[in-house]
Write an enzyme that holds these catalytic residues in place. Structure first.
Site, PDB file in Angstrom:
ATOM      1  N   HIS A 180      77.744 -10.054 101.979  1.00  0.00           N
ATOM      2  CA  HIS A 180      77.718 -11.507 101.832  1.00  0.00           C
ATOM      3  C   HIS A 180      77.330 -12.114 103.171  1.00  0.00           C
ATOM      4  O   HIS A 180      77.971 -11.845 104.186  1.00  0.00           O
ATOM      5  CB  HIS A 180      79.078 -12.064 101.395  1.00  0.00           C
ATOM      6  CG  HIS A 180      79.061 -13.559 101.224  1.00  0.00           C
ATOM      7  ND1 HIS A 180      78.730 -14.171 100.036  1.00  0.00           N
ATOM      8  CD2 HIS A 180      79.315 -14.562 102.111  1.00  0.00           C
ATOM      9  CE1 HIS A 180      78.787 -15.481 100.191  1.00  0.00           C
ATOM     10  NE2 HIS A 180      79.134 -15.740 101.430  1.00  0.00           N
ATOM     11  N   CYS A 181      76.267 -12.899 103.182  1.00  0.00           N
ATOM     12  CA  CYS A 181      75.759 -13.502 104.420  1.00  0.00           C
ATOM     13  C   CYS A 181      76.169 -14.965 104.490  1.00  0.00           C
ATOM     14  O   CYS A 181      75.759 -15.770 103.648  1.00  0.00           O
ATOM     15  CB  CYS A 181      74.238 -13.375 104.478  1.00  0.00           C
ATOM     16  SG  CYS A 181      73.520 -14.088 105.980  1.00  0.00           S
ATOM     17  N   VAL A 182      76.978 -15.312 105.486  1.00  0.00           N
ATOM     18  CA  VAL A 182      77.446 -16.697 105.612  1.00  0.00           C
ATOM     19  C   VAL A 182      76.311 -17.627 106.022  1.00  0.00           C
ATOM     20  O   VAL A 182      76.362 -18.830 105.748  1.00  0.00           O
ATOM     21  CB  VAL A 182      78.609 -16.797 106.629  1.00  0.00           C
ATOM     22  CG1 VAL A 182      79.820 -16.037 106.148  1.00  0.00           C
ATOM     23  CG2 VAL A 182      78.178 -16.314 108.017  1.00  0.00           C
ATOM     24  N   ASN A 185      74.795 -18.480 102.828  1.00  0.00           N
ATOM     25  CA  ASN A 185      75.814 -18.837 101.849  1.00  0.00           C
ATOM     26  C   ASN A 185      75.544 -18.175 100.508  1.00  0.00           C
ATOM     27  O   ASN A 185      75.610 -18.799  99.444  1.00  0.00           O
ATOM     28  CB  ASN A 185      75.878 -20.363 101.681  1.00  0.00           C
ATOM     29  CG  ASN A 185      77.095 -20.809 100.898  1.00  0.00           C
ATOM     30  OD1 ASN A 185      78.117 -20.139 100.889  1.00  0.00           O
ATOM     31  ND2 ASN A 185      76.995 -21.955 100.240  1.00  0.00           N
ATOM     32  N   ASN A 186      75.205 -16.888 100.579  1.00  0.00           N
ATOM     33  CA  ASN A 186      74.881 -16.166  99.347  1.00  0.00           C
ATOM     34  C   ASN A 186      75.066 -14.675  99.581  1.00  0.00           C
ATOM     35  O   ASN A 186      75.044 -14.209 100.730  1.00  0.00           O
ATOM     36  CB  ASN A 186      73.433 -16.440  98.930  1.00  0.00           C
ATOM     37  CG  ASN A 186      73.181 -16.128  97.472  1.00  0.00           C
ATOM     38  OD1 ASN A 186      74.093 -15.765  96.723  1.00  0.00           O
ATOM     39  ND2 ASN A 186      71.935 -16.265  97.049  1.00  0.00           N
TER      40      ASN A 186
END
Length: 348
Positions: A180-182, A185-186
């Protein structure tokens, strides 16, 4: 020289933190957690309850719930860099006869990066749904080591396809889950890994190109000023040749914003270049970062409700099955850029 010394200390501290983060990434007990817990125990008795609650809420909101904060931060930092480049560096480069073609490359790269950034944010990563799960179960075979057949997600109440994982932040299972890549946001999964890779490389190219143009501008400024052959009078009244430190100090005092921008770009370039190369390696061997960590015996911190889940998430390293899903370099890359789609059976 005080200013230059402080900046050098700052660079050393930042680089040391990067090395430590890379070294201990994925491990439960690290110097960071030990230090954080120790400081927390010392400070907690003197910290107001409302401040502790607010800090916990903020950290939870930023890192354990979907939010656009890091997207806004990304846009803010990018805007600051391009504003400085356009406002100062562009004009200096034009005075030094840099071609408009060279100066237009950063803006072209910005447009390309923005496209991939948008696709990373908006494209579905490969969510496992009731409608698609039957087809998704047949895309990859179970290796019976990291991924076991017949295991249901306790949250989604669906059988988990091989290579999928439940993301606690997005609250969904994702096919071929990577992480999950902040910043977007996905989740990064089967259907948007290609956009994420291209996004990383476009950011690296963008930062590298602006850094080269800025460095070339500063070099021409030094050559035109004649600093390399100049001299100065030191505190003892002796004439000294202007060495590299004197030139660096002069550049700091003359172009402070440009120097800080250049330092930031070099930092971003090397940090993301390493990350992009790591994900390129994973693409070449057809492995996700989730599988990479698990194959080395690092446990999953977000799916440990039972002993069975513990056993499945932290198997003993088995190097013979580390590249279980690799099908050759070209086919592995083809799977990234043309991901297999779940086959939906037609109703009779």
């Amino acid at each position: 020289m005080d200013f230059l010394t402080l900046f050098a200390i700052y660079v050393v501290v930042v680089l040391t933190c990067i090395v430590l983060v890379c070294k201990y990434s994925g491990q439960q007990q690290t110097p960071f957690t030990v230090l954080f817990n120790a400081v927390g125990k010392v400070v907690a008795p003197f910290t107001p309850k409302w401040l502790q609650t607010f800090s916990q809420w903020t950290m939870h909101r930023l890192f354990h719930q979907r939010n656009n904060m890091f997207i806004y931060l990304h846009i803010l930092l990018e805007g600051a860099v391009y504003a400085e480049f356009t406002y100062e560096v562009f004009g200096f480069c034009r005075e030094m006869d840099t071609t408009l073609t060279s100066l237009s490359v950063p803006y072209i790269l910005l447009a390309i990066k923005t496209l991939f950034f948008y696709l990373c944010i908006k494209r579905d990563p490969g969510t496992v749904t009731k409608k698609k799960v039957a087809g998704q179960l047949h895309i990859y075979p179970y290796d019976k080591r990291l991924f076991q057949p017949g295991v249901a997600c306790p949250t989604c109440q669906l059988i988990k396809p091989a290579r999928s994982k439940h993301c606690r932040v997005c609250n969904r299972c994702v096919q071929r889950f990577d992480h999950h890549c902040v910043w977007v946001n996905n989740c990064i999964g089967a259907q948007n890994t290609r956009y994420f890779l291209l996004y990383l490389f476009s950011v690296c190219a963008m930062a590298g190109d602006i850094a080269l143009l800025t460095g070339d501008m500063l070099l021409h400024a030094v050559l035109r000023s004649g600093l390399l052959t100049a001299s100065y009078i030191d505190e003892h009244g002796q004439q000294q040749p202007a060495g590299p430190l004197f030139v660096a100090q002069h550049l700091f005092l003359t172009f402070p914003r440009i120097i800080f921008m250049l330092g930031f770009l070099v930092f971003v370039f090397f940090l993301l270049a390493g990350y992009a190369l790591f994900h390129s390696y994973l693409a070449l061997v057809n492995q996700t970062s989730n599988e990479w960590y698990k194959s080395r015996g690092y446990f999953c911190q977000h799916c440990r409700p039972t002993a069975t889940a513990d056993h499945l998430c932290s198997p003993a390293p088995d190097h013979s099955k580390r590249y279980y899903y690799s099908r050759g370099l070209l086919r592995n890359l083809g799977e990234i850029f043309f991901p297999p789609q779940p086959v939906q059976k037609k109703d009779n």
